[in-house]
Design a protein around this motif. Structure first.
Motif: not given
Lengths: 296, 278
Positions: A21-28
């Motif tokens: 759920s972290s924003s970094k992973n979602l963006f990826g």
């Protein structure tokens, strides 16, 4: 003030789990998806084109495609055997001019004229030539060959296509020579090879796969051009292998037959387009297969 | 008393080296410039025949530059210029009518990074021999040379594979073998082991020691142990900065290896070999 360590979490235990759920992973994930979608966008027109040409061209394709002459308007029997032969002849003439000139020019640029003014202007000229519309290449051949010889001919068509091929052959060959490591040249010189021996026996053989690619790219580009052939090779409704007579070619046949209002001719144009696609494909595959084994 | 004995030993070693050999390569006041940048200045050096001579010194001190002058490899670098006189068996290497190709046929070179030709193992050996017009049986030559380079057993089943498929150490020995095939008088090696592991390095050193019976060898190395192990003579080059802040690369000291490493005359040599800089 927080340190990097603190920002990782307050728990003393080491937690290396992926946080979905972290924003970094979602963006990826989002960006990966986007790149995949756009990759598909690239493939869609290609497959749509090949599929459509195959769908429209296949019904008319058969052994007779390669043996029969095109029918006059109103008749339906016939195909484009002469245009296949004509395309091959015109391409052979084009390659006979463009390959030696292009490859030798690339050798000059990379092995002799590096950094020189001449090399700069030759490269500049080749870049300009790449951008010149193909019809201008036809005009050039028309002025230089057709007017001088007083007639349309397969030869003049070859010259026009050679102008189209030349910059592609030259620049791609140059890139192939560029990736041959400098150490290889030095190794050859250090056993007492002359510059000529180094280039002809070491550098050019090492660059051969790329040179083959260069020729293929050039041929593929030239094979599809109709514009430069319209007022050089012209067209011919009969069998001809005479270099100094007008000759039928696939692109010109496609052009003429797709604009006349007869069903049979239009079908023949589609079949010819399919054959042209196949021809380019076969040339590419052969070049790949022949050269794939050699690597640095 | 002990010290006196050492001096006698040193003297006799240097004397014996002096008397047995004569110079095959001679540098007289050699300076090299790349464009307007001086690379080495005023080098005077006699390379003894059938000996291994090592060039040591810190990076950028001009060792490789001088080495590359001996077979005119610097000709391939635009803007490189040599002043002074460099002779091979008394013949000026930079004379008006000298063909660099003829020079390189007599003075072969092995480079820092192994650079096999992009051809088969067999062709790597045969190429040099063929372009130099070797009249004999090529198969026999390839086998003999590969045996000489202690490579035959490792590559005899791979003769038709690409030279680039060998390991780094094998590639470098192939590069040495390729030079042997043209039967040179001198072999120049420019840090031949710097990209190799210790085992491969030892194998190459053994090979060099064996080859010096027949060839004159000049080796540039950063590894002082290597210089001590393989060389008979050692030249120490240093990059110095003068009072006007100009860099100046010069040959500090040239002596039999044992002398140079045990009793260096110059302070800079002493500092370098004891690991104080460089």
């Amino acid at each position: 003030m927080t340190t990097i360590q603190e920002s990782l979490g307050s728990s003393p235990e080491v937690n290396l789990e992926r946080k979905k759920s972290s924003s970094k992973n979602l963006f990826g994930i989002l960006m990966t998806g986007l790149t995949a979608v756009f990759t598909l966008f690239i493939l869609v027109p290609l497959f749509a084109l090949v599929f459509d040409v195959a769908r429209q061209g296949l019904p008319r394709l058969g052994l007779q495609s390669f043996t029969q002459l095109p029918p006059p308007p109103g008749l339906t029997e016939g195909c484009f055997g002469n245009a296949i032969v004509g395309t091959l002849i015109v391409l052979a003439v084009a390659a006979a001019f463009a390959v030696p000139i292009g490859v030798l020019a690339a050798i000059y640029l990379n092995e002799f004229g590096k950094g020189s003014k001449i090399a700069y202007w030759v490269r500049f000229g080749a870049n300009v030539l790449t951008g010149v519309p193909a019809i201008i290449a036809g005009l050039f051949a028309y002025t230089v060959v057709v007017l001088a010889m007083g007639r349309f001919s397969a030869f003049s068509g070859g010259v026009a296509l050679a102008v189209v091929m030349l910059p592609i052959v030259m620049r791609t060959t140059e890139e192939g020579l560029l990736i041959v490591p400098q150490e290889v040249r030095q190794g050859s010189l250090a056993v007492g090879a002359t510059k000529f021996q180094t280039i002809s026996r070491i550098v050019v053989p090492a660059a051969l796969p790329t040179i083959a690619t260069a020729v293929t790219l050039g041929l593929a580009r030239a094979a599809g051009e109709a514009a430069p052939l319209l007022f050089t090779a012209l067209n011919n409704n009969f069998w001809s292998t005479d270099l100094f007579r007008p000759i039928a070619t696939l692109p010109v046949l496609i052009y003429f037959f797709s604009i006349i209002p007869y069903r049979a001719q239009q079908e023949i144009a589609w079949a010819a387009a399919l054959v042209l696609l196949g021809l380019v494909l076969i040339v590419s595959v052969i070049a790949r297969v022949v050269t794939a084994k050699r690597r640095f | 008393m002990r010290l006196g004995l050492v001096w006698v030993m040193v003297f006799s070693i240097s004397l014996s080296l002096h008397t047995q050999t004569r110079a095959i390569l001679q540098a007289e006041n050699v300076s090299v410039q790349y464009g307007s940048v001086p690379a080495i200045q005023d080098i005077n050096l006699d390379i003894p025949k059938n000996r291994v001579t090592a060039f040591i010194g810190p990076s950028g001190s001009g060792k490789s530059t001088l080495l590359r002058c001996f077979n005119r490899m610097n000709d391939t670098i635009p803007g490189a210029r040599l002043l002074g006189r460099l002779t091979f068996e008394g013949v000026d290497l930079y004379g008006r009518n000298v063909d660099p190709v003829q020079v390189r046929r007599r003075i072969g070179m092995v480079f820092q990074r192994p650079n096999p030709l992009p051809k088969s193992v067999y062709e790597n050996i045969a190429f040099g021999a063929r372009i130099n017009g070797y009249p004999g049986d090529m198969d026999e030559l390839v086998e003999r040379i590969l045996r000489r380079a202690a490579l035959w057993d490792e590559v005899k089943d791979k003769l038709w594979q690409s030279g680039l498929s060998l390991s780094g150490g094998q590639q470098q020995r192939l590069c040495i073998a390729r030079i042997l095939a043209i039967e040179p008088k001198v072999i120049l090696l420019d840090e031949p082991c710097s990209a190799l592991d210790p085992v491969s390095t030892l194998r190459i050193e053994d090979l060099l020691i064996e080859l010096k019976q027949q060839y004159t060898i000049v080796i540039v190395t950063h590894n002082m142990q290597q210089a001590m192990r393989v060389s008979d003579w050692t030249a120490f080059f240093n990059a110095e900065v003068d009072a006007h802040d100009h860099r100046k690369n010069r040959l500090v000291e040239f002596a039999p290896t044992k002398v140079l490493f045990s009793t260096p005359k110059e302070r800079a040599t002493q500092d370098y070999i004891s690991g104080r800089f460089g």
